[in-house]
Write a protein that holds these residues in place. Structure first.
Motif, mmCIF file in Angstrom:
data_model
loop_
_atom_site.group_PDB
_atom_site.id
_atom_site.type_symbol
_atom_site.label_atom_id
_atom_site.label_comp_id
_atom_site.label_asym_id
_atom_site.label_seq_id
_atom_site.Cartn_x
_atom_site.Cartn_y
_atom_site.Cartn_z
ATOM 1 N N THR A 1 18.535 -20.020 44.900
ATOM 2 C CA THR A 1 17.445 -19.783 43.947
ATOM 3 C C THR A 1 16.358 -18.944 44.628
ATOM 4 O O THR A 1 15.793 -19.356 45.647
ATOM 5 C CB THR A 1 16.883 -21.128 43.446
ATOM 6 N N VAL B 1 19.740 -18.956 39.708
ATOM 7 C CA VAL B 1 18.730 -17.943 39.324
ATOM 8 C C VAL B 1 18.342 -17.169 40.587
ATOM 9 O O VAL B 1 17.464 -17.584 41.347
ATOM 10 C CB VAL B 1 17.513 -18.604 38.644
ATOM 11 N N ILE C 1 14.664 -28.160 47.955
ATOM 12 C CA ILE C 1 15.832 -28.741 47.271
ATOM 13 C C ILE C 1 16.452 -27.673 46.373
ATOM 14 O O ILE C 1 15.755 -27.092 45.537
ATOM 15 C CB ILE C 1 15.438 -29.971 46.425
ATOM 16 N N SER C 2 17.738 -27.428 46.564
ATOM 17 C CA SER C 2 18.409 -26.433 45.726
ATOM 18 C C SER C 2 19.915 -26.701 45.723
ATOM 19 O O SER C 2 20.542 -26.713 46.784
ATOM 20 C CB SER C 2 18.135 -25.026 46.267
ATOM 21 N N GLN C 3 20.454 -26.928 44.549
ATOM 22 C CA GLN C 3 21.903 -27.139 44.436
ATOM 23 C C GLN C 3 22.643 -25.918 44.964
ATOM 24 O O GLN C 3 23.526 -26.025 45.805
ATOM 25 C CB GLN C 3 22.250 -27.403 42.965
ATOM 26 N N SER C 4 22.269 -24.755 44.453
ATOM 27 C CA SER C 4 23.002 -23.529 44.794
ATOM 28 C C SER C 4 22.666 -23.018 46.184
ATOM 29 O O SER C 4 23.472 -22.354 46.825
ATOM 30 C CB SER C 4 22.657 -22.438 43.777
ATOM 31 N N GLY C 5 21.451 -23.295 46.623
ATOM 32 C CA GLY C 5 20.977 -22.726 47.886
ATOM 33 C C GLY C 5 20.643 -21.251 47.762
ATOM 34 O O GLY C 5 20.400 -20.566 48.761
ATOM 35 N N VAL D 1 26.265 -25.419 33.917
ATOM 36 C CA VAL D 1 24.917 -24.903 34.197
ATOM 37 C C VAL D 1 23.918 -26.063 34.308
ATOM 38 O O VAL D 1 23.037 -26.071 35.170
ATOM 39 C CB VAL D 1 24.496 -23.884 33.108
ATOM 40 N N ALA D 2 24.060 -27.040 33.432
ATOM 41 C CA ALA D 2 23.143 -28.193 33.478
ATOM 42 C C ALA D 2 23.530 -29.084 34.651
ATOM 43 O O ALA D 2 24.655 -29.564 34.743
ATOM 44 C CB ALA D 2 23.229 -28.965 32.167
ATOM 45 N N SER D 3 22.573 -29.299 35.514
ATOM 46 C CA SER D 3 22.840 -30.057 36.731
ATOM 47 C C SER D 3 22.832 -31.559 36.450
ATOM 48 O O SER D 3 21.915 -32.078 35.818
ATOM 49 C CB SER D 3 21.757 -29.701 37.750
ATOM 50 N N GLN E 1 20.920 -35.056 45.086
ATOM 51 C CA GLN E 1 19.644 -34.622 45.679
ATOM 52 C C GLN E 1 18.727 -35.825 45.917
ATOM 53 O O GLN E 1 18.081 -35.949 46.960
ATOM 54 C CB GLN E 1 18.953 -33.623 44.740
ATOM 55 N N GLU F 1 17.936 -27.713 27.430
ATOM 56 C CA GLU F 1 18.788 -26.626 27.912
ATOM 57 C C GLU F 1 20.162 -26.593 27.279
ATOM 58 O O GLU F 1 20.698 -25.514 27.076
ATOM 59 C CB GLU F 1 18.849 -26.572 29.445
ATOM 60 N N CYS G 1 12.925 -25.914 41.931
ATOM 61 C CA CYS G 1 12.750 -25.505 40.526
ATOM 62 C C CYS G 1 13.625 -26.393 39.640
ATOM 63 O O CYS G 1 14.665 -26.888 40.087
ATOM 64 C CB CYS G 1 13.212 -24.072 40.315
ATOM 65 N N GLY G 2 13.232 -26.515 38.404
ATOM 66 C CA GLY G 2 14.055 -27.180 37.389
ATOM 67 C C GLY G 2 14.416 -28.605 37.761
ATOM 68 O O GLY G 2 13.579 -29.399 38.207
ATOM 69 N N THR G 3 15.695 -28.899 37.609
ATOM 70 C CA THR G 3 16.185 -30.250 37.897
ATOM 71 C C THR G 3 15.922 -30.645 39.345
ATOM 72 O O THR G 3 15.585 -31.801 39.636
ATOM 73 C CB THR G 3 17.695 -30.301 37.569
ATOM 74 N N LEU H 1 14.507 -32.098 29.894
ATOM 75 C CA LEU H 1 15.064 -30.803 30.327
ATOM 76 C C LEU H 1 16.531 -30.683 29.913
ATOM 77 O O LEU H 1 16.966 -29.643 29.392
ATOM 78 C CB LEU H 1 14.913 -30.654 31.854
HETATM 79 O O1 M6R Z 1 20.392 -24.209 42.393
HETATM 80 P P1 M6R Z 1 19.042 -24.842 42.225
HETATM 81 O O2 M6R Z 1 19.095 -26.327 42.408
HETATM 82 O O3 M6R Z 1 18.003 -24.214 43.095
HETATM 83 O O4 M6R Z 1 18.631 -24.558 40.732
HETATM 84 C C1 M6R Z 1 17.367 -24.921 40.271
HETATM 85 C C2 M6R Z 1 17.299 -24.834 38.775
HETATM 86 O O5 M6R Z 1 17.539 -23.522 38.338
HETATM 87 C C3 M6R Z 1 18.300 -25.778 38.104
HETATM 88 O O6 M6R Z 1 18.135 -27.109 38.518
HETATM 89 C C4 M6R Z 1 18.186 -25.702 36.576
HETATM 90 O O7 M6R Z 1 16.969 -26.255 36.160
HETATM 91 C C5 M6R Z 1 19.370 -26.405 35.924
HETATM 92 N N1 M6R Z 1 19.877 -25.593 34.857
HETATM 93 C C6 M6R Z 1 19.030 -27.751 35.394
HETATM 94 O O8 M6R Z 1 20.071 -28.389 34.750
#
Ligand code: M6R
Length: 368
Positions: free
Chosen positions: A108, A365, A102-106, A154-156, A163, A244, A56-58, A240
């Motif tokens: 989502t 999220v 792909i997920s920064q937080s793991g 918050v902004a990745s 990634q 944001e 999702c998202g970034t 994006l």
């Molecule tokens: O933790 P995740 O990589 O799964 O998060 C996905 C998106 O919620 C996240 O990349 C979001 O779009 C960021 N706020 C972008 O800067």
């Protein structure tokens, strides 16, 4: 904690050279690319006939960049799906599908549900994550960590670069296992990838111009972003970031779509960022993007052009040229997105906004 920067986002942007170096560290052994974390049997990897990236998202924009690389190197079709769309459309997934989550937080929720859905259909899942021990890498069949350090804003930003770099490693590893590239080709790609952190630093060290532009454009109400090939997801990511954290209407387009609609938006003074591929790459691609700059300029756009060092063809049509160092076409997104990240961060800071905690958004999220 912010290390002298006005925000965590600014700090994280400026950490990106070392972040990518950390993602790439220690991968070559005896001339071979090593991905010890790839716990999926190589025999299984040789049978894969499709890759589906869910994110999702970034993270989805990162997936959209690496689609170009993996298809080029491995000759496997790659689909990139927003995780929340994937789950609800009865996707075709088999034991021969490799799902890359792909997920920064793991954490989502939509991405996690997509992973579970894919595993139920018999697919193997590789997680590309930053947060150790989080749910997605724990449930996946294999996990590749970014090693970019905690991302607070918050902004990745640095996770996005991590990634992309991690997925490049995955793509080259698949090409190695499946014999799509010769060992010396992989070594050459890895050498060029290893040169990227230094080039990232060069981009960061020349951020004055973008900082000035951000101040000048503080009151902009709409900004457009155009690109082709890997410049297209870069345009999406630039838009994006601006939405944001600076709450400015922004849209990213594939430049080839312009004449199918979006060009109607272009009016006198409309700022348009254009990401230009290397003139040394596929020539038709470069000249097509230059024509796109010409088209929007002819309708009054203010053109903010991100072009390779030494690319003179853009000069007649650019109001501003922001330079990036030469690299392979596929690796350019690790450089060209940086001025866009800095632009958003500086613009939001100049507006007095809370850059690290934008309204209505959460870092992770965890609800559907
Ligand atoms: O933790 P995740 O990589 O799964 O998060 C996905 C998106 O919620 C996240 O990349 C979001 O779009 C960021 N706020 C972008 O800067």
């Amino acid at each position: 904690q912010k290390g002298g920067y006005a925000s965590f986002m600014a700090k994280e942007i400026h950490e990106q050279a070392s972040a990518v170096a950390d993602t790439l560290r220690g991968r070559i052994e005896d001339g071979k690319l090593q991905l010890d974390e790839m716990k999926i049997d190589e025999a299984v990897l040789r049978t894969i006939d499709k890759i589906v990236v869910v994110a999702c998202g970034t993270a989805a924009n990162a997936g959209a960049v690496v689609k170009y690389a993996i298809e080029h190197w491995c000759r496997i079709p790659v689909e990139v799906e927003l995780a929340h769309e994937f789950r609800y459309r009865d996707p075709v997934v088999t034991e021969k599908t490799l799902v890359v989550a792909i997920s920064q937080s793991g954490e989502t929720m939509d991405t996690l549900m997509a992973v579970r859905h894919a595993q139920e259909q018999g697919a193997k899942v590789v997680a590309i994550c930053n947060t150790r021990g989080s749910t997605i890498p724990r449930e996946a069949d294999a996990a590749l960590y970014l090693h970019v350090g905690p991302e607070i804003a918050v902004a990745s930003t640095k996770a996005y670069l991590g990634q992309i770099a991690a997925c490049f490693l995955l793509g080259l590893f698949l090409a190695q296992v499946r014999g799509n590239l010769y060992p010396d080709e992989i070594a050459q790609q890895m050498e060029d990838l290893s040169a990227i952190p230094e080039k990232i630093q060069e981009v960061l060290d020349s951020s004055d111009q973008v900082e000035r532009l951000a101040l000048e454009m503080k009151d902009a109400t709409s900004v457009l972003f155009l690109g082709r090939h890997v410049g297209y997801p870069t345009a999406m990511e630039g838009a994006l970031k601006l939405k944001e954290i600076a709450y400015i209407h922004a849209e990213g387009f594939a430049a080839g779509e312009l004449k199918h609609g979006p060009i109607a938006l272009v009016d006198e003074g409309q700022p348009v960022f254009v990401i230009v591929p290397s003139p040394g790459g596929r020539d038709s691609l470069h000249s097509k993007v230059v024509s796109n700059i010409q088209e929007v300029r002819a309708r009054g756009a203010r053109t903010l052009v991100i072009a390779e060092e030494g690319d003179e063809a853009v000069l007649p049509y650019a109001d501003e040229v922001i330079r990036y160092p030469r690299t392979r076409a596929l690796f350019a997104p690790l450089l060209t997105v940086i001025p866009l990240q800095i632009f958003s961060c500086e613009l939001a800071t100049a507006k007095g906004l809370d850059v690290d905690q934008p309204r209505n958004l959460a870092k992770s999220v965890t609800v559907e």
